[in-house]
Each structure stands twice: as structure tokens, then as C-alpha cells.
Write a protein that holds these residues in place. Structure first.
Motif, PDB file in Angstrom:
ATOM      1  N   GLU A 159     -21.422  39.797  36.038  1.00 57.05           N
ATOM      2  CA  GLU A 159     -21.853  39.082  34.841  1.00 57.05           C
ATOM      3  C   GLU A 159     -23.105  38.259  35.129  1.00 57.05           C
ATOM      4  O   GLU A 159     -23.174  37.503  36.103  1.00 57.05           O
ATOM      5  N   THR A 163     -27.067  35.425  30.398  1.00 58.38           N
ATOM      6  CA  THR A 163     -26.907  36.207  29.165  1.00 58.38           C
ATOM      7  C   THR A 163     -25.447  36.494  28.822  1.00 58.38           C
ATOM      8  O   THR A 163     -25.140  36.836  27.685  1.00 58.38           O
ATOM      9  N   LYS A 165     -23.960  39.050  29.886  1.00 58.72           N
ATOM     10  CA  LYS A 165     -23.798  40.502  29.922  1.00 58.72           C
ATOM     11  C   LYS A 165     -23.293  40.955  31.288  1.00 58.72           C
ATOM     12  O   LYS A 165     -23.684  40.404  32.314  1.00 58.72           O
ATOM     13  N   ILE A 167     -23.461  43.782  34.001  1.00 56.62           N
ATOM     14  CA  ILE A 167     -24.412  44.824  34.401  1.00 56.62           C
ATOM     15  C   ILE A 167     -23.804  45.657  35.530  1.00 56.62           C
ATOM     16  O   ILE A 167     -23.203  45.113  36.467  1.00 56.62           O
ATOM     17  N   GLU A 356     -33.834  35.925  32.104  1.00 59.00           N
ATOM     18  CA  GLU A 356     -32.517  36.320  32.598  1.00 59.00           C
ATOM     19  C   GLU A 356     -32.339  36.022  34.086  1.00 59.00           C
ATOM     20  O   GLU A 356     -31.317  36.371  34.673  1.00 59.00           O
TER      21      GLU A 356
END
Length: 536
Positions: A159, A163, A165, A167, A356
Motif C-alpha cells: 500500500e 494514495t 492504493k 501496487i 506519490e
């Protein structure tokens, strides 16, 4: 009479040994976070996905040649999905964690995976009965092969704290998959110092660092800066390092129309050249077939053969001077290149801070709450066994020694025996083949070619690695001679008249060296012309 003190000493030693064994077992059990030997049926403990795509049937079967059971992929060309929830999630942030399991590709592996997904807790958005390829995992580890892909995957889903997210980060240059039919054990060791080690059969095949820039694709930590997506190249930006010199002028004596090659005026026709003789003549021995119909087949023409007179002479037909390179040839004039005074280099967008980007000392790896096998394979007979999650490398090694190695040694020995039998069988077949070939070489129709055929057969016998290629050559030679005998025709000359030219001078015969070589090759490769039909 036995000494009572000695008796007491022995009892104390046995007591201490028992306590030590108990402590070791206690610690070992703490180090084992999960272990599945598949000694019992998996029904009720493992949950098969109810998704409609996953029609593959899992079976509890013995490994071939053993009494040991495993989880078997039973059908070809199917999707499989099955999951096992852990009693407690395994945390990966602190200490060493070892992921290990065995796989046996009993029927080999042409196209398919045999990896395990270590799944995140269900609050990440998945349910066991709906387990599929979209179910969120923390780590995917294990062999995969199809087409050019042949690797032991290690994929970490991490993670991004900026963000939120997750990946996928793929281990770069992973080890390849052993493609035999033996049981192999795959081990991934995650260390608290960010080190990752991949072992195959207990042997280290890959070492990496989770935070290393060159170890994962993409790296876990993003770059600090990125190209500005809104930056545009200016219209007047000149990327040409060199430009034609605008001040240069074509010289007055530069002839762009001069040909590259001209006739060699110094060339002299070789003595004995037969101008009036054609290079090919009608075959005097050829006869018109009895079933030839001039009205239907057209006028019959005899097949052509090389003119025997040309073989004695330096050449036949009209002699032409060879060409040579034109000393006056310069080609199309181009102005020379000079440094571009306006050159600014290759344009790149300016770098801006990466929104990011983040820093960390250790990967923030999500805990493992379940194990899932979700694969799409063209191969059946894949057997999973002895799945282990432990916090000790020594415990993992002990499982390899006790659970995996005895099976592997038995299978390896059996494989050697089978290979020896196949080798003996092949030698027997080869002997029969060579005996037959030697008999064929004695056939009278081979004539002058017999020595060549025998030489090829002997080479094939002495060099096993070349056997197949040489045997093909032998067969081709024999069939070529056989067809020549059936369909007739004279043996074509190995060299044409053009190749018989004397070495007077390279400029005294037709064509350049390259042209002569082409003529020789064409002559040697030219097939015998057979009866032709002229269209009316």
C-alpha cells in the motif's frame, strides 16, 4: 551390585533430556504459524470457490509412488480456486517469516501456474466462497510457466501511504521452475532487515532487498521527482546536433550522372572461346514419349543438357566484356554536416516533486489471513503438499529434511532407473537402425555414392549428438539417387562452362568474382530439365 549414585545420575540426565525436548517442541510449535500436510481429507477445512468460472475438481490423492497425500489438480484446461482461512492472521511487519510448500508436477507443466496467494483479511473485500483472481492478496509466491514465461513468482502487494492504493511489485529476475516430474519445495524467507531470499529445494536461488531500487518492478519506494505531465516542448526547440552546411557548394567537376560501373576496355576474350556454341543443347538420347499427343500436349521438345563442348572450352555463347568500378563515379552530391549552432539537446519535460513519493524503513506488509490457490492450468497432475508458514528458518529446514527430502530422494533414484532403461532401449533401437542402414549401403544401385553413404553412417554412429541430422542426410542421398534412376536424366555438371575460365586476369572474363560465384552456385543447383510442353 550397581552403584545407586550412578542410577540417580542417569535418572537426572533423562529428566533433563525430557525437559529439553519439551522446551524445543514448545518453541517449535510457537514458530509454526500454519502447517497443512494433507494427511486428512480437506473437505470442511478448505473451501472450494463457488464462482462459476472455477470448474476444476480438487482431489485428495496420494503422490505417485508414495503413501503421502496431497491436494491434486485433477483435470486439464480448467480454472481452480480453493482457500484455507487461518486461525489467526500472521503479521509480517516484525521478525522473520518463512513461506514454504511442496509442488509435484506429476505430468510435467506445459502451461499453467502452481503458486499460492497469501490473502489479506476479509475486511479488504472478499469472501471464501467467492474467492477468485480479484481477491486481494498480500503475497503471491510459486512457480508459473507458459510460453516464454518460466519463473518462480514473488509478487508483493504494498500500500502506498500517500494514495492508499495497493501496487503489485514483482521480484526482478526470479529463478526458473524445475520442469521434471519430481517433488520440489519452494521457500521464501522474509527477514526483518528487508532481505528476501528465495530457495528451491533448500538451495538459495535469489536474494533481494524489499527497498532496493533494482530488485522490484516497480520499486516499493517511488521516485522523488517525475516528469511534469503539463510541460510542453517549445516550438523553436531544435534537437538536431548536425545540419547540412548552408555555405557548401557542389564542385564543378562533380558528375552525378556517372554510372557506378563501366565496361572494362582492357578485357580480352579468352582464347578458345566458342562464340557459336550454345551453353545448352537438346539431349540427343531423349525420345518423345509414346503417349505424347501433339494436339493436346503441344509440340514436344527434348530436355536440355549442358553442352559438352563448353566443358572443354573457357566459355560458350556471345562474349561480353566484364564491368569494373567507374573511377569517375561519385554519386549524388550531399553537403557536409556541421555542428548546429541552434542545437539545444534532446528535449525533456522538467521534473516536479512526485506527489506519490514516500519514505519508509520497512515495508508496511499487510497480514496474512488465509491461503488461496487460484490457477488456470492446461496441465493436470499438479500436487500441492506440506504448506508451511513459520517464523524460524531452522523449523522450515527441519520440515524440508523430514517431509520433503525422503520423497525427493526416492523419486530421483527412480528417475535415474527410468532414464537408464530408456537409454538402453534407445541404444537397442539405434543398433537395429544402423544395421539396416549398412545393409542399404550395400545395394548395387548406390554405385560410386556408396563410400559417401558409408562415411555418413559411420559419423552418425560415432557422434550420437549428430545422429539425427546425419541420418536425415543419408536418407536424402539414397532417395535422390533412387529417384534419378527411376526418372532418368544425366548427372548435371558440377561446374558450368563459365567456371572453367582460365585465371588469365580477373578482368579478362565475364563478370565480377561475386557474379562467378553466383553462376557456379546456380549451375551446381540447377535441376535436370525434363520433358516440357509448349503451349499452342
Amino acid at each position: 551390585m550397581e552403584d545407586p549414585n550412578r542410577k540417580i545420575w542417569i535418572m537426572q540426565c533423562l529428566l533433563l533430556l525430557s525437559i529439553a525436548c519439551f522446551v524445543v517442541q514448545l518453541y517449535a510449535s510457537d514458530d509454526v504459524k500454519f502447517y497443512e500436510p494433507f494427511d486428512e481429507k480437506f473437505d470442511g477445512r478448505w473451501i472450494v470457490s463457488e464462482k462459476s468460472d472455477y470448474t476444476g475438481v480438487w482431489k485428495h490423492e496420494k503422490s505417485e509412488g508414495h503413501d503421502d497425500h496431497g491436494l491434486l489438480v485433477s483435470e486439464k484446461a480448467r480454472k481452480y480456486a480453493i482457500v484455507k482461512e487461518l486461525d489467526e492472521p500472521v503479521k509480517l511487519k516484525d521478525g522473520t517469516i518463512v513461506l514454504q510448500y511442496e509442488v509435484r508436477l506429476q505430468n510435467g507443466l506445459e502451461c499453467g501456474g502452481a503458486y499460492i496467494k497469501y490473502l489479506r483479511p476479509q475486511d479488504a473485500g472478499w469472501a471464501p466462497k467467492e474467492f477468485d483472481n480479484e481477491s486481494p492478496y498480500t503475497i503471491m509466491f510459486g512457480p508459473d510457466k507458459c510460453g516464454v514465461t518460466n519463473k518462480v513468482h514473488f509478487i508483493l502487494k504494498h500500500e502506498n501511504p500517500k494514495t492508499g492504493k495497493f501496487i503489485e511489485h514483482h521480484l526482478k529476475f526470479p529463478p526458473s521452475v524445475p520442469l521434471d516430474k519430481l517433488t520440489h519445495v519452494y521457500t521464501a524467507i522474509l527477514k526483518p532487515d528487508n532481505e528476501l531470499r528465495i530457495l528451491v529445494d533448500g538451495e538459495e536461488k535469489k536474494k533481494a532487498n524489499f527497498l532496493g531500487v533494482d530488485d522490484f518492478d516497480p520499486p516499493l519506494i517511488p521516485p522523488k521527482t517525475i516528469p511534469d505531465p503539463d510541460d510542453k516542448k517549445p516550438e523553436d526547440w531544435d534537437e538536431r546536433a548536425k545540419i547540412p552546411d548552408p555555405a557548401a557548394k557542389k564542385p564543378d567537376d562533380w558528375d552525378e550522372d556517372a554510372p557506378m560501373e563501366i565496361e572494362d576496355e582492357d578485357a580480352v576474350k579468352p582464347e578458345g572461346w566458342l562464340d557459336d556454341e550454345p551453353e545448352e543443347i537438346d539431349d540427343p538420347e531423349a525420345t518423345k514419349p509414346e503417349d505424347w499427343d501433339d494436339e493436346e500436349d503441344g509440340e514436344w521438345e527434348a530436355p536440355k543438357i549442358d553442352n559438352p563442348k563448353c566443358q572443354e572450352a573457357p566459355g560458350c555463347g556471345e562474349w561480353k566484356r566484364p564491368t569494373k568500378r567507374n573511377p569517375a563515379y561519385k554519386g549524388k552530391w550531399q553537403p557536409p554536416l556541421i555542428d548546429n549552432p541552434n542545437y539545444k539537446g534532446i528535449w525533456k519535460p522538467q521534473e516536479i516533486p512526485n506527489p506519490e513519493y514516500f519514505e519508509l524503513d520497512r515495508p508496511n506488509i499487510e497480514p496474512i489471513a488465509a491461503l488461496g490457490i487460484e490457477i488456470w492450468t492446461m496441465q493436470d497432475g499438479i500436487l500441492f503438499d506440506n504448506i508451511l508458514i513459520a517464523s524460524s528458518e531452522k523449523v522450515a529446514e527441519s520440515y524440508r529434511q523430514t517431509a520433503w527430502k525422503p520423497k525427493f530422494e526416492v523419486e530421483k533414484e527412480k528417475q535415474k532407473e527410468e532414464e537408464a532403461k530408456e537409454s538402453d532401449g534407445l541404444k537397442g533401437v539405434q543398433k537395429v537402425v544402423f544395421d539396416y542402414l549398412y545393409k542399404v549401403a550395400d545395394l548395387p544401385f548406390l554405385g560410386e555414392h556408396k563410400a559417401k553413404v558409408l562415411d555418413l553412417i559411420e559419423k552418425a554412429e560415432k557422434q550420437p549428438n549428430l545422429t539425427i541430422g546425419i541420418l536425415v542426410s543419408v536418407v536424402v542421398v539414397i532417395f535422390s539417387i533412387f529417384f534419378k534412376l527411376i526418372f532418368g536424366g544425366k548427372k548435371p555438371a558440377a561446374v558450368t562452362a563459365a567456371t572453367k575460365k582460365p585465371d588469365v586476369a580477373e578482368t579478362s572474363n565475364q563478370g565480377s568474382t561475386e557474379e562467378k560465384e553466383e553462376q557456379n552456385e546456380d549451375a551446381a543447383a540447377a535441376p535436370r530439365r525434363r520433358n516440357t510442353r509448349r503451349d499452342n
